[in-house]
Write a protein that holds these residues in place. Sequence first.
Motif, PDB file in Angstrom:
ATOM      1  N   ASP A  81     -10.057  -2.663 -10.617  1.00  0.00           N
ATOM      2  CA  ASP A  81      -8.904  -1.766 -10.750  1.00  0.00           C
ATOM      3  C   ASP A  81      -7.707  -2.503 -11.329  1.00  0.00           C
ATOM      4  OD1 ASP A  81     -10.385   0.323  -9.731  1.00  0.00           O
ATOM      5  OD2 ASP A  81      -9.588   0.114  -7.690  1.00  0.00           O
ATOM      6  N   PHE A  85      -5.680  -1.760 -14.814  1.00  0.00           N
ATOM      7  CA  PHE A  85      -4.223  -1.634 -14.805  1.00  0.00           C
ATOM      8  C   PHE A  85      -3.611  -2.530 -15.877  1.00  0.00           C
ATOM      9  CE2 PHE A  85      -0.208  -3.457 -13.186  1.00  0.00           C
ATOM     10  CZ  PHE A  85       0.582  -2.319 -13.219  1.00  0.00           C
ATOM     11  N   HIS A 106       3.518   1.838  -1.437  1.00  0.00           N
ATOM     12  CA  HIS A 106       4.229   2.078  -2.698  1.00  0.00           C
ATOM     13  C   HIS A 106       3.298   2.126  -3.913  1.00  0.00           C
ATOM     14  CE1 HIS A 106       7.658   1.375  -0.174  1.00  0.00           C
ATOM     15  NE2 HIS A 106       8.466   1.645  -1.172  1.00  0.00           N
ATOM     16  N   ARG A 107       2.007   2.089  -3.700  1.00  0.00           N
ATOM     17  CA  ARG A 107       1.063   2.130  -4.817  1.00  0.00           C
ATOM     18  C   ARG A 107       0.970   3.534  -5.384  1.00  0.00           C
ATOM     19  NH1 ARG A 107      -3.485  -1.570  -1.917  1.00  0.00           N
ATOM     20  NH2 ARG A 107      -2.203  -3.448  -1.851  1.00  0.00           N
ATOM     21  N   GLY A 108       0.652   3.611  -6.676  1.00  0.00           N
ATOM     22  CA  GLY A 108       0.461   4.895  -7.327  1.00  0.00           C
ATOM     23  C   GLY A 108       1.740   5.606  -7.713  1.00  0.00           C
ATOM     24  N   ARG A 109       2.865   4.883  -7.640  1.00  0.00           N
ATOM     25  CA  ARG A 109       4.163   5.498  -7.968  1.00  0.00           C
ATOM     26  C   ARG A 109       4.828   4.867  -9.191  1.00  0.00           C
ATOM     27  NH1 ARG A 109       7.734   5.633  -2.635  1.00  0.00           N
ATOM     28  NH2 ARG A 109       6.131   5.016  -1.182  1.00  0.00           N
ATOM     29  N   ARG A 124       0.828  -1.217   0.000  1.00  0.00           N
ATOM     30  CA  ARG A 124       0.000   0.000   0.000  1.00  0.00           C
ATOM     31  C   ARG A 124       0.861   1.265   0.000  1.00  0.00           C
ATOM     32  NH1 ARG A 124      -5.441  -1.072   1.301  1.00  0.00           N
ATOM     33  NH2 ARG A 124      -5.720  -3.228   1.969  1.00  0.00           N
TER      34      ARG A 124
END
Length: 152
Positions: free
Chosen positions: A128, A132, A93-96, A91
Amino acid sequence: MRFRDATEADLAAVVALLADDPLGATRESPGAELPPAYAEAFAAIAADPNNRLIVADDEGAVVGCLQLTFIPGLTYTGGWRAQIEGVRIARSHRGRGLGRAMFEWAIGEARGRGCRLVQLTTNKARPDALRFYENLGFVASHEGLKLDLATG
């Protein structure tokens, strides 16, 4: 960040990642004392040259994982395929862009092994994840079916 083959010392962190979502929480058993089946599965993966358990290592912390399996086949004129399963990103490190980077790395490994295609499945309860994968260029070209042998 580097991607590397997991070691037995990474096993608890990988299981914790697998358990950290609504579906994984119902089927994984994280904790200090892991059930022996995890170590047995890890040993089988590590001993098989066509299987790799990969972790994303951020200065010694396991922050992502996936299993990469190379499958020989007769279709596509004897073409090999790579199967990607058990994908998780911490969590924190998500969205990077870590998931994208991990997939690009895995796809490069598949190309390096001469694979004809890369395939994966995702649970329909994870819309989601499906978006992705489609953004990475994967196409929902087939219907995937599973038979849970534990429930009969």
